[in-house]
Design a protein around this motif. Structure first.
Motif, short mmCIF file in Angstrom:
data_model
loop_
_atom_site.label_atom_id
_atom_site.label_comp_id
_atom_site.label_asym_id
_atom_site.label_seq_id
_atom_site.Cartn_x
_atom_site.Cartn_y
_atom_site.Cartn_z
N TRP A 219 0.82 -1.21 0.00
CA TRP A 219 0.00 0.00 0.00
C TRP A 219 0.86 1.25 0.00
CZ3 TRP A 219 -2.89 2.84 4.30
CH2 TRP A 219 -3.95 3.58 3.77
N GLY A 220 1.91 1.26 0.80
CA GLY A 220 2.88 2.35 0.75
C GLY A 220 2.51 3.63 1.46
N ARG A 221 1.34 3.70 2.05
CA ARG A 221 0.92 4.93 2.74
C ARG A 221 1.22 4.79 4.23
NH1 ARG A 221 -4.76 7.65 1.42
NH2 ARG A 221 -3.73 9.60 1.09
N SER A 222 1.67 5.88 4.84
CA SER A 222 1.96 5.88 6.27
C SER A 222 0.66 6.01 7.06
CB SER A 222 2.88 7.04 6.63
OG SER A 222 4.12 6.89 6.00
N TYR A 223 0.63 5.39 8.24
CA TYR A 223 -0.50 5.54 9.15
C TYR A 223 -0.05 5.19 10.56
CZ TYR A 223 -0.88 0.48 8.33
OH TYR A 223 -0.61 -0.86 8.20
N LEU A 224 -0.78 5.72 11.52
CA LEU A 224 -0.47 5.52 12.93
C LEU A 224 -1.73 5.06 13.64
CD1 LEU A 224 1.27 8.99 13.36
CD2 LEU A 224 2.43 6.81 13.01
N ALA B 132 -9.68 3.86 20.00
CA ALA B 132 -8.59 3.76 19.03
C ALA B 132 -8.74 4.88 18.03
CB ALA B 132 -8.62 2.41 18.31
N ALA B 133 -7.61 5.33 17.49
CA ALA B 133 -7.64 6.36 16.45
C ALA B 133 -6.65 5.98 15.36
CB ALA B 133 -7.29 7.72 17.02
N LEU B 134 -7.13 6.01 14.13
CA LEU B 134 -6.28 5.82 12.96
C LEU B 134 -5.91 7.20 12.46
CD1 LEU B 134 -5.00 4.14 10.68
CD2 LEU B 134 -7.24 4.22 9.52
N VAL B 135 -4.62 7.47 12.33
CA VAL B 135 -4.13 8.78 11.92
C VAL B 135 -3.34 8.63 10.62
CG1 VAL B 135 -2.75 10.78 12.59
CG2 VAL B 135 -3.98 9.47 14.35
N ILE B 136 -3.76 9.35 9.60
CA ILE B 136 -3.07 9.35 8.31
C ILE B 136 -2.36 10.70 8.19
CG2 ILE B 136 -3.28 9.16 5.80
CD1 ILE B 136 -4.34 6.66 7.12
N PRO B 137 -1.02 10.72 8.31
CA PRO B 137 -0.28 11.98 8.20
C PRO B 137 -0.01 12.33 6.74
CG PRO B 137 1.21 10.21 8.83
CD PRO B 137 -0.15 9.60 8.69
N ALA B 138 0.06 13.63 6.45
CA ALA B 138 0.34 14.08 5.09
C ALA B 138 1.07 15.42 5.13
CB ALA B 138 -0.94 14.23 4.28
N GLU B 139 1.91 15.64 4.14
CA GLU B 139 2.63 16.91 4.05
C GLU B 139 1.71 18.03 3.56
OE1 GLU B 139 6.52 16.91 2.21
OE2 GLU B 139 6.75 14.79 2.69
N LEU C 195 -3.41 13.57 1.12
CA LEU C 195 -4.59 12.92 1.69
C LEU C 195 -5.55 12.41 0.61
CD1 LEU C 195 -5.42 15.29 4.70
CD2 LEU C 195 -4.31 13.03 4.75
N ALA C 196 -5.16 12.58 -0.65
CA ALA C 196 -6.00 12.06 -1.74
C ALA C 196 -6.12 10.54 -1.61
CB ALA C 196 -5.39 12.42 -3.10
N PRO C 197 -7.26 10.00 -2.02
CA PRO C 197 -7.41 8.54 -1.93
C PRO C 197 -6.27 7.84 -2.69
CG PRO C 197 -9.49 9.57 -2.51
CD PRO C 197 -8.43 10.64 -2.58
N PRO C 198 -5.80 6.72 -2.16
CA PRO C 198 -4.73 5.99 -2.83
C PRO C 198 -5.22 5.40 -4.16
CG PRO C 198 -5.54 4.74 -0.95
CD PRO C 198 -6.22 6.07 -0.92
#
Length: 181
Positions: free
Chosen positions: A104-109, A121-128, A133-136
């Motif tokens: 997938w290659g996308r970072s997440y926390l 729980a929280a899913l966090v998608i970081p972006a510059e 944040l565009a859909p993969p």
């Protein structure tokens, strides 16, 4: 951070990370010694409508952090109120394994609630930036179907859905002018 998506106008989040539990004792002692709380309540408190606090812990085993978190300016957050914690954990673990296998290659926390608050729980998608944040190129169900097959992927998504009571999502933007290095 301040909330920029999903109705949080005027909502700010203050976060402090990478602490040991004993660090909280040191903070309490400092606050008592310098009178930080009365000062805060007198100078900032009048501008607050409400305040909420909680403690969460990064789940390093489930997370795929970016190489340079300090370069991130936006964070898409999905908070989960979990009905079945064991089932939820099993599902997100298997989904994470599928994302790894599917490149997938996308970072997440993954942040897990440890004390206080209503978020389990929280899913966090970081972006510059917003483009980050565009859909993969491939959506989650598509990658899982490629890795596990259509039926197993569908069952996995159903297992995740049935473990969740509710979820809320929003996007945060870093306020460097209010942040410490």
């Amino acid at each position: 951070w301040y909330q920029v998506v999903n109705g949080g106008l005027g909502r700010y989040l203050v976060r402090s990370g990478n602490h040991r539990w004993a660090d909280l004792d040191v903070r309490d002692a400092w606050e008592d010694r310098v009178g930080a709380l009365p000062h805060f309540l007198a100078t900032v408190g009048p501008f607050f409508e409400s305040e909420d606090s909680s403690i969460s812990q990064l789940d390093g085993a489930l997370s795929r952090p970016p190489d340079d978190l300090s370069a991130m300016t936006l964070f898409a957050v999905t908070e989960f109120d979990v009905r079945l914690p064991g089932q939820f954990r099993e599902a997100i673990t298997k989904i994470g394994e599928g994302l790894d296998r599917g490149n997938w290659g996308r970072s997440y926390l993954w942040q897990m609630g440890a004390n206080g608050g209503t978020t389990d729980a929280a899913l966090v998608i970081p972006a510059e930036n917003w483009a980050g944040l565009a859909p993969p190129a491939k959506a989650l169900p598509e990658i899982l179907a490629e890795v596990y097959g259509e039926q197993e992927a569908s069952d996995l998504m159903q297992e995740l859905q049935s473990s969740i009571r509710s979820r809320t999502s929003y996007t945060l933007r870093v306020r460097p002018d209010l942040s410490l290095p």
